[in-house]
Design a protein around this motif. Structure first.
Motif: not given
Length: 345
Positions: A221, A193, A223-224
């Motif tokens: 996927t 994002k 998150g980091d």
């Protein structure tokens, strides 16, 4: 001995016997002086070491003739192609482009906008990263000069700011339609994002799946993983899933081509693509028509953004604003993508 060093136009005028106003007109536009005068100046300049100070001659003018551009990455070939189209349009409009890079960070985007304000640019084209932290800087800059956003959108739109980009709803819809017509319905591999396109394309995917009475599925996927290294993102995400036997014969729609390139690399490592002429098996598609997407194996089926048109439209809207003192029509234009069917899907 070297040529005599000349530091100012006043010194140059005295050294070559040409008035300062004539020299100023010559450096601004050679065709504004008589051909014989232009030839005389060019001949005289061959015997001296003088560099025309472009910026210094514009700082006290109402118009500097400068158009600023802010992009999030120089290494991204799609953004490089967009920058090339913008530079061509800026030059053809009679302006000079000054480019700043935000490196995908809101702090750098703020600094870039402040730098353009300090240069008194006539206007700016910005590919924003969409961070909330940049909102105030964008708003403040838009009070100094017209701004047009291209490719992606900011967190908030200041008043009187235009936008030019791709119609993600239509382009993703075209790809979903093609994939559903030719095989299994696609699952979606999102992008980090880092811009408004990430959310827009994911929402467009769900919209068109619902319109067909189908349930959208997003591939999990980590998150980091928020880096602009999209190829690595696609490779690592899909390599992990393939290792666990997941999505090995799925139809995967990637949010952009760079992610698709990484996913295809992972698929090739696992030997998942069927031979030409065989049906079934893994399919991977992308979005953007990245310059390298047609040269990997298999070549990426994708939706091409009209990069040249987007660049030209952005400059056209901005120049109209500049030449009308910020009172020109504020416009937003969305370009439809073009389906490029290749071997990967």
């Amino acid at each position: 001995m070297g040529k005599p060093k000349i530091n100012t136009m006043k010194e140059l005028s005295k050294a070559i016997g040409i008035s300062r106003p004539t020299l100023a007109r010559f450096f601004e536009d050679e065709t504004s002086v008589l051909p014989s005068t232009a030839k005389k100046i060019k001949t005289a300049l061959e015997d001296v070491d003088y560099v025309y100070n472009f910026l210094a001659t514009r700082q006290n003018r109402k118009s500097t003739g400068l158009i600023g551009v802010v992009i999030p990455q120089f290494k991204d070939l799609f953004l490089a192609s967009l920058l090339d189209s913008i530079e061509t349009a800026v030059r053809e409009a009679g302006f000079t482009m000054i480019t700043q890079c935000s490196h995908g960070q809101s702090e750098s985007e703020v600094r870039a906008l402040r730098k353009l304000r300090s240069m008194n640019v006539d206007g700016a084209i910005v590919v924003p990263i969409g961070a909330e932290a940049s909102t105030q800087a964008v708003t403040e800059a838009s009070g100094d000069f017209p701004i047009v956003f291209v490719d992606s959108k900011p967190a908030e739109f200041p008043p009187n700011v235009g936008f030019v980009g791709t119609n993600n709803v239509n382009s993703v819809g075209a790809m979903v339609d093609y994939l559903c017509r030719t095989g299994d319905a696609p699952v979606f591999l999102c992008m980090p994002k880092l811009s408004s396109n990430a959310l827009e394309r994911q929402e467009a995917y769900f919209h068109h799946m619902r319109a067909r009475g189908l349930e959208g599925v997003v591939i999990p996927t980590p998150g980091d993983m928020g880096s602009w290294r999209f190829e690595r993102f696609g490779l690592e995400v899909m390599d992990a899933h393939f290792n666990h036997g997941r999505y090995r014969d799925a139809t995967i729609l990637c949010a952009n081509d760079r992610i698709a390139i990484g996913a295809i690399r992972a698929a090739n490592t696992h030997g998942l693509f069927v031979r030409s002429g065989q049906s079934g098996g893994l399919r991977i598609a992308g979005h953007d028509d990245h310059p390298l997407s047609q040269y990997i194996s298999p070549a990426v089926t994708t939706v091409a953004q009209k990069v040249e048109d987007i660049g030209k439209d952005g400059v056209s809207i901005l120049v109209d604003q500049v030449r009308n003192g910020g009172l020109g029509d504020v416009q937003s234009k969305l370009r439809d993508g073009v389906l490029r069917i290749r071997e990967s899907a």
